[in-house]
Motif scaffolding. Structure first.
Motif, mmCIF file in Angstrom:
data_model
loop_
_atom_site.group_PDB
_atom_site.id
_atom_site.type_symbol
_atom_site.label_atom_id
_atom_site.label_comp_id
_atom_site.label_asym_id
_atom_site.label_seq_id
_atom_site.Cartn_x
_atom_site.Cartn_y
_atom_site.Cartn_z
ATOM 1 N N HIS A 5 0.840 -1.194 0.000
ATOM 2 C CA HIS A 5 0.000 0.000 0.000
ATOM 3 C C HIS A 5 0.874 1.242 0.000
ATOM 4 O O HIS A 5 1.966 1.254 0.587
ATOM 5 C CB HIS A 5 -0.905 0.020 1.241
ATOM 6 C CG HIS A 5 -2.038 -0.947 1.168
ATOM 7 N ND1 HIS A 5 -2.889 -1.031 0.080
ATOM 8 C CD2 HIS A 5 -2.487 -1.883 2.056
ATOM 9 C CE1 HIS A 5 -3.794 -1.971 0.301
ATOM 10 N NE2 HIS A 5 -3.571 -2.504 1.485
ATOM 11 N N ASN A 6 0.402 2.306 -0.652
ATOM 12 C CA ASN A 6 1.137 3.559 -0.589
ATOM 13 C C ASN A 6 0.938 4.211 0.781
ATOM 14 O O ASN A 6 0.166 3.722 1.621
ATOM 15 C CB ASN A 6 0.715 4.503 -1.724
ATOM 16 C CG ASN A 6 -0.769 4.855 -1.683
ATOM 17 O OD1 ASN A 6 -1.372 4.932 -0.609
ATOM 18 N ND2 ASN A 6 -1.357 5.074 -2.853
ATOM 19 N N GLU A 7 1.604 5.320 1.003
ATOM 20 C CA GLU A 7 1.587 5.940 2.333
ATOM 21 C C GLU A 7 0.187 6.382 2.742
ATOM 22 O O GLU A 7 -0.207 6.217 3.902
ATOM 23 C CB GLU A 7 2.541 7.135 2.355
ATOM 24 C CG GLU A 7 2.675 7.767 3.736
ATOM 25 C CD GLU A 7 3.669 8.904 3.766
ATOM 26 O OE1 GLU A 7 3.770 9.583 4.800
ATOM 27 O OE2 GLU A 7 4.352 9.124 2.729
ATOM 28 N N ASP A 8 -0.573 6.951 1.817
ATOM 29 C CA ASP A 8 -1.929 7.405 2.142
ATOM 30 C C ASP A 8 -2.809 6.244 2.587
ATOM 31 O O ASP A 8 -3.586 6.371 3.549
ATOM 32 C CB ASP A 8 -2.560 8.093 0.929
ATOM 33 C CG ASP A 8 -1.930 9.441 0.626
ATOM 34 O OD1 ASP A 8 -1.292 10.010 1.538
ATOM 35 O OD2 ASP A 8 -2.065 9.921 -0.521
ATOM 36 N N ARG A 9 -2.693 5.120 1.905
ATOM 37 C CA ARG A 9 -3.508 3.958 2.283
ATOM 38 C C ARG A 9 -3.069 3.393 3.626
ATOM 39 O O ARG A 9 -3.906 2.978 4.431
ATOM 40 C CB ARG A 9 -3.430 2.886 1.191
ATOM 41 C CG ARG A 9 -4.173 3.262 -0.084
ATOM 42 C CD ARG A 9 -3.961 2.266 -1.189
ATOM 43 N NE ARG A 9 -4.578 2.714 -2.434
ATOM 44 C CZ ARG A 9 -4.099 2.459 -3.640
ATOM 45 N NH1 ARG A 9 -2.996 1.731 -3.780
ATOM 46 N NH2 ARG A 9 -4.704 2.903 -4.713
ATOM 47 N N ARG A 10 -1.774 3.385 3.875
ATOM 48 C CA ARG A 10 -1.293 2.895 5.167
ATOM 49 C C ARG A 10 -1.788 3.791 6.299
ATOM 50 O O ARG A 10 -2.192 3.297 7.367
ATOM 51 C CB ARG A 10 0.231 2.826 5.176
ATOM 52 C CG ARG A 10 0.814 1.684 4.366
ATOM 53 C CD ARG A 10 2.274 1.426 4.725
ATOM 54 N NE ARG A 10 3.100 2.573 4.393
ATOM 55 C CZ ARG A 10 3.718 2.730 3.224
ATOM 56 N NH1 ARG A 10 3.579 1.815 2.271
ATOM 57 N NH2 ARG A 10 4.483 3.785 3.001
ATOM 58 N N MET A 11 -1.808 5.090 6.075
ATOM 59 C CA MET A 11 -2.297 6.021 7.099
ATOM 60 C C MET A 11 -3.785 5.803 7.353
ATOM 61 O O MET A 11 -4.229 5.815 8.506
ATOM 62 C CB MET A 11 -2.025 7.460 6.671
ATOM 63 C CG MET A 11 -0.555 7.854 6.688
ATOM 64 S SD MET A 11 -0.263 9.513 6.014
ATOM 65 C CE MET A 11 -1.206 10.515 7.167
ATOM 66 N N LEU A 12 -4.554 5.614 6.287
ATOM 67 C CA LEU A 12 -5.985 5.361 6.449
ATOM 68 C C LEU A 12 -6.214 4.060 7.193
ATOM 69 O O LEU A 12 -7.046 3.988 8.112
ATOM 70 C CB LEU A 12 -6.671 5.319 5.083
ATOM 71 C CG LEU A 12 -8.151 4.908 5.096
ATOM 72 C CD1 LEU A 12 -8.981 5.893 5.915
ATOM 73 C CD2 LEU A 12 -8.693 4.803 3.670
ATOM 74 N N ALA A 13 -5.486 3.006 6.818
ATOM 75 C CA ALA A 13 -5.636 1.712 7.480
ATOM 76 C C ALA A 13 -5.300 1.812 8.957
ATOM 77 O O ALA A 13 -6.009 1.256 9.811
ATOM 78 C CB ALA A 13 -4.757 0.667 6.803
ATOM 79 N N ASP A 14 -4.231 2.537 9.285
ATOM 80 C CA ASP A 14 -3.836 2.696 10.683
ATOM 81 C C ASP A 14 -4.911 3.439 11.469
ATOM 82 O O ASP A 14 -5.282 3.033 12.581
ATOM 83 C CB ASP A 14 -2.508 3.460 10.783
ATOM 84 C CG ASP A 14 -1.328 2.631 10.306
ATOM 85 O OD1 ASP A 14 -1.479 1.398 10.199
ATOM 86 O OD2 ASP A 14 -0.263 3.216 10.045
ATOM 87 N N ALA A 15 -5.423 4.533 10.905
ATOM 88 C CA ALA A 15 -6.447 5.329 11.594
ATOM 89 C C ALA A 15 -7.729 4.530 11.782
ATOM 90 O O ALA A 15 -8.352 4.551 12.858
ATOM 91 C CB ALA A 15 -6.727 6.610 10.819
ATOM 92 N N LEU A 16 -8.120 3.819 10.747
ATOM 93 C CA LEU A 16 -9.368 3.054 10.791
ATOM 94 C C LEU A 16 -9.269 1.907 11.792
ATOM 95 O O LEU A 16 -10.156 1.723 12.640
ATOM 96 C CB LEU A 16 -9.670 2.517 9.385
ATOM 97 C CG LEU A 16 -10.999 1.806 9.155
ATOM 98 C CD1 LEU A 16 -12.167 2.660 9.593
ATOM 99 C CD2 LEU A 16 -11.130 1.437 7.673
ATOM 100 N N ASN A 17 -8.193 1.143 11.730
ATOM 101 C CA ASN A 17 -8.036 0.009 12.641
ATOM 102 C C ASN A 17 -7.834 0.456 14.086
ATOM 103 O O ASN A 17 -8.328 -0.189 15.017
ATOM 104 C CB ASN A 17 -6.869 -0.865 12.189
ATOM 105 C CG ASN A 17 -7.238 -1.745 11.004
ATOM 106 O OD1 ASN A 17 -8.154 -2.555 11.071
ATOM 107 N ND2 ASN A 17 -6.532 -1.574 9.891
ATOM 108 N N ARG A 18 -7.136 1.581 14.286
ATOM 109 C CA ARG A 18 -6.940 2.081 15.638
ATOM 110 C C ARG A 18 -8.271 2.517 16.249
ATOM 111 O O ARG A 18 -8.583 2.187 17.402
ATOM 112 C CB ARG A 18 -5.954 3.249 15.625
ATOM 113 C CG ARG A 18 -5.640 3.791 17.026
ATOM 114 C CD ARG A 18 -4.435 4.717 17.008
ATOM 115 N NE ARG A 18 -4.614 5.840 16.082
ATOM 116 C CZ ARG A 18 -3.961 5.979 14.942
ATOM 117 N NH1 ARG A 18 -3.084 5.053 14.550
ATOM 118 N NH2 ARG A 18 -4.175 7.031 14.170
ATOM 119 N N TYR A 19 -9.070 3.247 15.469
ATOM 120 C CA TYR A 19 -10.374 3.680 15.974
ATOM 121 C C TYR A 19 -11.264 2.491 16.311
ATOM 122 O O TYR A 19 -11.881 2.435 17.386
ATOM 123 C CB TYR A 19 -11.071 4.575 14.946
ATOM 124 C CG TYR A 19 -12.539 4.776 15.249
ATOM 125 C CD1 TYR A 19 -12.954 5.552 16.325
ATOM 126 C CD2 TYR A 19 -13.513 4.149 14.473
ATOM 127 C CE1 TYR A 19 -14.304 5.706 16.620
ATOM 128 C CE2 TYR A 19 -14.865 4.301 14.753
ATOM 129 C CZ TYR A 19 -15.247 5.078 15.822
ATOM 130 O OH TYR A 19 -16.575 5.220 16.115
#
Length: 376
Positions: A5-19
């Protein structure tokens, strides 16, 4: 093919899974998913705020993603945490607007992406058995508009949606591909009778009966009589989403089962030390990785311009996760023993969802037959 995944997708995945890990525990999920509404409006609003809905759409349509890997990433996270929120309806109706809507119609995308407009696809009918061309609901011209009559079955959140995308026949016979049109209908339009109910795997659905529902000429989405191709296109996005959701749920069921085998003791040792159970666990792992490959293929193929090549990959992915998801559900429960089917254990709810995903937008038998027809 680049699997990273590119950086934007990794950031979204991290935010979504953390929430979801912090704010969406199993008890809260069951309370809302099996509750009166079938979902949490607060959670849905938060998902929109994080960007989970916007990631499903291209930048030109008001989102910031819209490619296959973006859709797969979001729905895999939803499956991993077993969300019942109505993102599938947002994806299906939103992509239909993006693909074929006028500028005025596309304006409704803003509310869908913001999470303030609940959207639902009303296509399935009691006798169509997954076939997109079997539409009996009729739409007849009346003055400057249309009058819709018919019945729609198992419409996800259909009694709560503010915006319905309704398929109706404007010409031809039931079973013809030509003659199907799509209409944007307000959920509270006069003449719509809805019977809502909770689904066995959580969430909500409704049976809709449309009697003399009047809509304006601007309700027609796309060209008159040419709705089948658009239905197939948005269903493809749905197949990718469901395959990714199933993968997320499989991963969680596999992980929970592995942890159980490591901690549950019999004869003074963890049952995971028994060779027979190790073999079954290894088989589960291999099957999940096969499902992952199918989802990656589907994500890569979703924007393929060759229709046959694209639809073959999507049907293959849906067949694969249907077959493997059922296997994972059964194996995980058997390896847990009797506790695996109890309400208190999250696994029971994952198992139900995995089995029911197979029946959304076409089951294993349907997609195997479809793949063979496309390959002929």
């Amino acid at each position: 093919m680049n699997f990273e995944h590119n950086e934007d997708r990794r950031m979204l995945a991290d935010a979504l899974n953390r929430y979801l890990s912090e704010q969406y525990p199993a008890d809260y999920r069951n309370q809302t998913a099996y509750g009166q509404a079938g979902y949490s409006a607060e959670t849905y609003a938060k998902l929109a705020e994080i960007g989970a809905i916007g990631a499903l759409f291209k930048e030109a349509d008001g989102g910031f993603g819209g490619q296959g890997p973006d859709i797969a990433l979001v729905f895999e996270a939803l499956g991993n945490h077993l969300l019942a929120e109505p993102l599938l309806g947002a994806l299906l109706v939103g992509r239909a607007l993006a693909e074929a809507g006028t500028e005025a119609q596309k304006a409704q995308l803003e509310g869908i992406i913001a999470g303030s407009t609940l959207a639902a696809l009303a296509h399935d009918e009691p006798a169509n058995h997954y076939e997109l061309n079997r539409v009996a609901t009729s739409a007849k011209k009346s003055g400057n508009g249309w009058v819709l009559d018919g019945a729609k079955a198992v419409v996800l959140f259909g009694d709560q949606a503010q915006l319905l995308l309704v398929s109706a026949r404007t010409s031809g016979a039931v079973g013809d591909e030509a003659g199907i049109s799509l209409f944007l209908v307000p959920g509270n339009a006069a003449g719509i009778a809805a019977r809502g109910y909770g689904r066995i795997d959580g969430g909500h659905a409704a049976e809709l009966v449309l009697t003399g529902v009047q809509v304006g000429a601007d309700a027609l989405l796309g060209a008159e009589g040419a709705g089948h191709a658009l239905l197939e296109r948005i269903t493809g996005f749905g197949l990718l989403a469901l395959a990714a959701e199933s993968l997320g749920a499989m991963d969680k069921a596999k992980g929970d089962t592995l942890e159980y085998l490591r901690t549950r003791k019999q004869f003074g040792v963890p049952i995971g030390s028994f060779q027979a159970l190790q073999h079954r666990m290894a088989d589960m792992l291999l099957e999940v990785e096969q499902a992952r490959s199918a989802v990656i293929n589907a994500a890569a193929a979703i924007d393929e311009t060759d229709r046959v090549a694209r639809e073959k990959v999507l049907s293959a992915a849906k067949y694969s996760v249907g077959k493997i998801g059922t296997l994972i559900a059964e194996e995980a429960i058997q390896l847990h023993g009797g506790i695996g089917v109890t309400w208190e254990l999250p696994l029971a709810h994952y198992a139900k969802r995995l089995v029911m995903i197979d029946h959304q937008l076409g089951d294993m038998d349907h997609h195997l037959a479809r793949w063979m027809a496309l390959a002929a």
